[in-house]
Motif scaffolding. Structure first.
Motif, PDB file in Angstrom:
ATOM      1  N   THR A   1       0.853  -1.188   0.000  1.00  0.00           N
ATOM      2  CA  THR A   1       0.000   0.000   0.000  1.00  0.00           C
ATOM      3  C   THR A   1       0.886   1.234   0.000  1.00  0.00           C
ATOM      4  N   ARG A   2       0.563   2.171  -0.870  1.00  0.00           N
ATOM      5  CA  ARG A   2       1.325   3.418  -0.927  1.00  0.00           C
ATOM      6  C   ARG A   2       0.401   4.556  -1.354  1.00  0.00           C
ATOM      7  N   GLU A   3       0.886   5.766  -1.199  1.00  0.00           N
ATOM      8  CA  GLU A   3       0.072   6.927  -1.543  1.00  0.00           C
ATOM      9  C   GLU A   3       0.458   7.468  -2.918  1.00  0.00           C
TER      10      GLU A   3
ATOM     11  N   ASN B   1      -0.831  -2.227  -4.585  1.00  0.00           N
ATOM     12  CA  ASN B   1      -0.006  -2.632  -5.718  1.00  0.00           C
ATOM     13  C   ASN B   1       0.444  -4.064  -5.504  1.00  0.00           C
ATOM     14  N   GLN B   2       0.192  -4.896  -6.500  1.00  0.00           N
ATOM     15  CA  GLN B   2       0.546  -6.313  -6.349  1.00  0.00           C
ATOM     16  C   GLN B   2       1.847  -6.646  -7.059  1.00  0.00           C
TER      17      GLN B   2
ATOM     18  N   ILE C   1     -13.136   8.683  -7.698  1.00  0.00           N
ATOM     19  CA  ILE C   1     -12.251   7.666  -8.254  1.00  0.00           C
ATOM     20  C   ILE C   1     -13.061   6.728  -9.134  1.00  0.00           C
ATOM     21  N   ASP C   2     -12.475   6.434 -10.290  1.00  0.00           N
ATOM     22  CA  ASP C   2     -13.122   5.550 -11.245  1.00  0.00           C
ATOM     23  C   ASP C   2     -12.191   4.348 -11.430  1.00  0.00           C
ATOM     24  N   GLY C   3     -12.502   3.250 -10.755  1.00  0.00           N
ATOM     25  CA  GLY C   3     -11.632   2.069 -10.820  1.00  0.00           C
ATOM     26  C   GLY C   3     -10.312   2.325 -10.126  1.00  0.00           C
TER      27      GLY C   3
ATOM     28  N   LEU D   1      -1.228  -2.153 -10.320  1.00  0.00           N
ATOM     29  CA  LEU D   1      -2.078  -1.301  -9.491  1.00  0.00           C
ATOM     30  C   LEU D   1      -3.443  -1.977  -9.377  1.00  0.00           C
ATOM     31  N   THR D   2      -3.847  -2.338  -8.152  1.00  0.00           N
ATOM     32  CA  THR D   2      -5.080  -3.121  -8.017  1.00  0.00           C
ATOM     33  C   THR D   2      -6.227  -2.350  -7.368  1.00  0.00           C
TER      34      THR D   2
END
Lengths: 318, 263
Positions: free
Chosen positions: A131-133, A143-144, B19-21, B226-227
């Motif tokens: 997890t990040r900003e 982010n995986q 936010i969209d997705g 990015l998930t």
């Protein structure tokens, strides 16, 4: 492999707080992957550092004795050699100024992905979710990553490891190629002495980007005069040359702990918060009710500073 | 000497947004030259004005839409620009550090500069890793978070200050060629003059696809997926004073008197 290799940070003979926090992050990750937590401490008084770092959860500490202070070429060589020796899944480093000076290099050399400034990590045994900003803290993202990676962690996001550990402390005989060292640290300098020590003030009136123009600073000066307060600021004001460096509150400026901190037009970026969160009472004046400063404020005025500040001056000028 | 500056058009976000997705919805986004890159450009242009740099080249990775923003670098004094884009990059949510490293390294190797200046980080994705990664990749020296650069660059050495935490600066000598990541506050970035803006339209902007710089599509596959994107939960337990400016100022005044910090 499933082990974690975390790297400690130190400067001028002192371990930095994040070195204890990275033990907590590393232990958590190693528990999730079912591996060991290895810690590396490089340069300086490594034996003394290793004793201090031997806290609960550390399986092994590898000391690399080479030079006194941080040098990114030494760190890069030592960590990549430790990676080759230990074959960990993750290399964790602090997201400090020095961490950012070698972690990307290690990732590139080892052909691993790098994910920086993480605030949370989670591993289900196969996939790492970091997890990040983004956008200056306006959003968080997950982010995986599959496979091995280099990960830098933000300071003060994980608690410091405590207790006494029973790690195996071993000297690692890194083969440091002196010819590959292309930079030399010649010393350090404290910046921002000057006329005023903002860390001594009981009442700070602190101004940020919301002030918009240099001329408008006079309004905040008037407020400081009216209240008998000391004037400080967030980074952009100093970057613009509107106030000297000794007025800057934050990670790269001063840490302050006044009785009352009035944050005017300051959004509250994490670097700023690092410098003022120890204030006894925090008051935020900002037009954005969702600004991060609101998360740590005790009192908040959601309004235009150009409306509120003159009223406040009037109240105390009477 | 030749200086290459990496620049990026970053997305800016309004205070209120949706936010969209895994993206912020388009209507809440603006575009601007990355703040840190602005300082890097200024530093390069000052080196040119000091007679140290012969040529300043701005390099960016971005679609055609970003050209207007990148021309700001030309308007401020860069001599020409190189823009890399490719259909293969169109659908990538988040170009990771390795992908950017591959692309920028290929351009730098082609351009063969003596010094590369890069912003410490980009204001949107904030990785703060590309400059150092590129340096290692192409065998340049590097320095991260530089807030002062001596302009004489004697004997192929850059004397810099690195801004550490807690008001401490590190004084370091770095052999050239090198990549320096530039921190805000190192200088005072200029506004582009009208003349500069006019001239920028005439300056060359080379547009290159991945194949043009010898980068294979497979090498820029990003490993970071990015998930999710969401607004952080507000942890605020602040007392919000409501009312007119006069009323809220009065509440604050009362607090300050109660605390005994103002008379």
């Amino acid at each position: 492999m499933t082990d974690v290799l975390a790297v400690a940070d130190h400067r001028r003979g002192e371990l930095r707080d994040v070195s204890y926090e990275i033990i907590t992050a590393g232990r958590q990750l190693a528990d999730e992957t079912g591996g060991d937590l290895h810690l590396a401490v490089i340069s300086g008084t490594v034996d003394d550092f290793a004793d201090k770092l031997n806290r609960e959860g550390v399986d092994a500490i590898h000391t690399v004795s080479h030079g006194e202070e941080f040098n990114h070429d030494v760190y890069t060589q030592a960590v990549t050699q430790l990676y080759d020796e230990l074959a960990p899944q993750y290399v964790l480093t602090p997201n400090s100024v020095n961490g950012l000076d070698y972690a990307p290099a290690i990732a590139n050399q080892l052909d691993l992905p790098v994910v920086t400034d993480t605030i949370d990590l989670d591993n289900d045994g196969e996939t790492l979710v970091a997890t990040r900003e983004m956008y200056g803290g306006k959003v968080e993202t997950t982010n995986q990553l599959e496979g091995d990676a280099v990960v830098t962690i933000r300071g003060a996001e994980w608690p410091a490891a405590e207790g006494t550990g029973d790690a195996a402390i071993e000297a690692f005989d890194a083969d440091i190629d002196e010819d590959a060292i292309g930079s030399t640290v010649n010393g350090f300098e404290e910046v921002g002495g000057g006329d005023v020590d903002i860390s001594e003030a009981d009442l700070l009136v602190s101004v940020g980007r919301g002030i918009e123009e240099e001329e408008n600073l006079d309004l905040i000066r008037d407020l400081a005069d009216a209240l008998g307060a000391t004037l400080s600021s967030s980074r952009p004001i100093v970057d613009n040359g509107w106030l000297p460096k000794n007025r800057q509150v934050g990670q790269s400026g001063k840490v302050v702990t006044p009785d009352v901190y009035i944050a005017i037009g300051i959004s509250g970026a994490v670097q700023h918060v690092a410098g003022m969160k120890g204030s006894d009472t925090i008051v935020a004046i900002n037009t954005d009710p969702n600004a991060p400063i609101m998360d740590i404020a005790d009192y908040a005025i959601v309004d235009d500073l150009f409306d509120v500040v003159p009223e406040l001056i009037e109240e105390f000028d009477e | 000497m030749k200086i290459l500056v990496t620049v990026k058009e970053v997305a800016t976000v309004e205070d209120e947004f949706e936010i969209d997705g895994t993206e912020i919805a388009d209507q809440y986004l603006g575009a601007d030259l990355n703040e840190w890159d602005d300082y890097a450009i200024e530093e390069a242009v000052q080196l040119q004005e000091d007679g140290i740099a012969d040529e300043v080249v701005a390099v960016t990775i971005g679609p055609e839409d970003c050209e207007q923003t990148i021309r700001q670098a030309l308007a401020k004094g860069a001599d020409r620009a190189v823009r890399v884009w490719d259909d293969a990059l169109e659908d990538v949510d988040l170009l990771d550090v390795n992908a950017k490293t591959e692309i920028l390294s290929a351009v730098i190797e082609e351009e063969d500069p003596d010094l590369v200046l890069s912003g410490v980080q980009a204001g949107d994705d904030s990785f703060a890793a590309t400059g150092v990664s590129v340096a290692e990749n192409i065998g340049f020296q590097w320095g991260a978070v530089v807030n002062h650069l001596e302009h004489d660059l004697d004997d192929g050495v850059a004397s810099v200050r690195r801004e550490l935490e807690g008001g401490v600066e590190e004084l370091t000598n770095i052999d050239l060629p090198a990549v320096l990541t530039i921190q805000t506050g190192i200088n005072e970035p200029r506004y582009a003059s009208l003349r500069g803006i006019r001239q920028a339209q005439q300056k060359p902007m080379d547009v290159k696809a991945l194949a043009d710089i010898g980068v294979d599509e497979s090498t820029i596959e990003t490993e970071l997926e990015l998930t999710d994107m969401y607004e952080p939960e507000s942890e605020s337990d602040a007392t919000f004073w409501e009312g007119s400016a006069e009323e809220t100022a009065s509440e604050l005044g009362e607090l300050l008197r109660d605390k005994g910090v103002a008379q």
